[in-house]
Design a protein around this motif. Sequence first.
Motif, mmCIF file in Angstrom:
data_model
loop_
_atom_site.group_PDB
_atom_site.id
_atom_site.type_symbol
_atom_site.label_atom_id
_atom_site.label_comp_id
_atom_site.label_asym_id
_atom_site.label_seq_id
_atom_site.Cartn_x
_atom_site.Cartn_y
_atom_site.Cartn_z
ATOM 1 N N PRO A 106 0.805 -1.225 0.000
ATOM 2 C CA PRO A 106 0.000 0.000 0.000
ATOM 3 C C PRO A 106 0.838 1.276 0.000
ATOM 4 O O PRO A 106 0.530 2.231 -0.717
ATOM 5 C CB PRO A 106 -0.821 -0.116 1.299
ATOM 6 C CG PRO A 106 -0.947 -1.582 1.510
ATOM 7 C CD PRO A 106 0.364 -2.168 1.034
ATOM 8 N N GLN A 107 1.927 1.277 0.788
ATOM 9 C CA GLN A 107 2.776 2.473 0.859
ATOM 10 C C GLN A 107 3.395 2.787 -0.504
ATOM 11 O O GLN A 107 3.586 3.946 -0.859
ATOM 12 C CB GLN A 107 3.913 2.311 1.867
ATOM 13 C CG GLN A 107 3.513 1.842 3.228
ATOM 14 C CD GLN A 107 3.498 0.318 3.349
ATOM 15 O OE1 GLN A 107 2.829 -0.372 2.603
ATOM 16 N NE2 GLN A 107 4.234 -0.217 4.308
ATOM 17 N N GLU A 108 3.738 1.750 -1.261
ATOM 18 C CA GLU A 108 4.351 1.956 -2.573
ATOM 19 C C GLU A 108 3.343 2.570 -3.548
ATOM 20 O O GLU A 108 3.679 3.471 -4.309
ATOM 21 C CB GLU A 108 4.897 0.631 -3.131
ATOM 22 C CG GLU A 108 5.687 0.784 -4.408
ATOM 23 C CD GLU A 108 6.928 1.674 -4.277
ATOM 24 O OE1 GLU A 108 7.300 2.288 -5.306
ATOM 25 O OE2 GLU A 108 7.527 1.762 -3.194
ATOM 26 N N LEU A 109 2.105 2.104 -3.519
ATOM 27 C CA LEU A 109 1.071 2.673 -4.379
ATOM 28 C C LEU A 109 0.845 4.143 -4.038
ATOM 29 O O LEU A 109 0.831 5.002 -4.921
ATOM 30 C CB LEU A 109 -0.235 1.883 -4.233
ATOM 31 C CG LEU A 109 -1.420 2.412 -5.036
ATOM 32 C CD1 LEU A 109 -1.140 2.369 -6.529
ATOM 33 C CD2 LEU A 109 -2.678 1.636 -4.691
ATOM 34 N N LEU A 110 0.690 4.444 -2.755
ATOM 35 C CA LEU A 110 0.475 5.828 -2.332
ATOM 36 C C LEU A 110 1.653 6.720 -2.725
ATOM 37 O O LEU A 110 1.465 7.861 -3.160
ATOM 38 C CB LEU A 110 0.238 5.888 -0.825
ATOM 39 C CG LEU A 110 -1.117 5.345 -0.363
ATOM 40 C CD1 LEU A 110 -1.117 5.110 1.139
ATOM 41 C CD2 LEU A 110 -2.239 6.277 -0.775
#
Length: 120
Positions: A106-110
């Motif tokens: 999730p952090q990478e997408l954000l």
Amino acid sequence: MKKSILVVDDDNMNLARTQIILGKEYDVLTAESGMDALMRLRDTKVDMVLLDIDMPEMNGIETFERMKGFAPEIPVIFLTASGLEEDVVSAIKLGAVNYLKKPYRPQELLKRISQEFEAR
């Protein structure tokens, strides 16, 4: 006002997961097919599209090609589970701003979405 992101994926679990990840920071719209995405893009202002490559009937590459005919200014990040290098290369050559291999953190997408919005 929150930026809006259209998430296009034929897998409802992926749509739900992405909506949960992005929902706090962005207005999230979803589409379950390329055709559904094109109809939504004609009717709704969208700031970015997250587009799955491997979908039945109309894949993400074809959807992107059609989208560029009437909405070339909207940045597209491809989401792909295939890992096929030629898919990624095709997407970038067509003008995609980035891609992310599924499953993603999730952090990478954000982070990628934020970087693209900041670059504009």
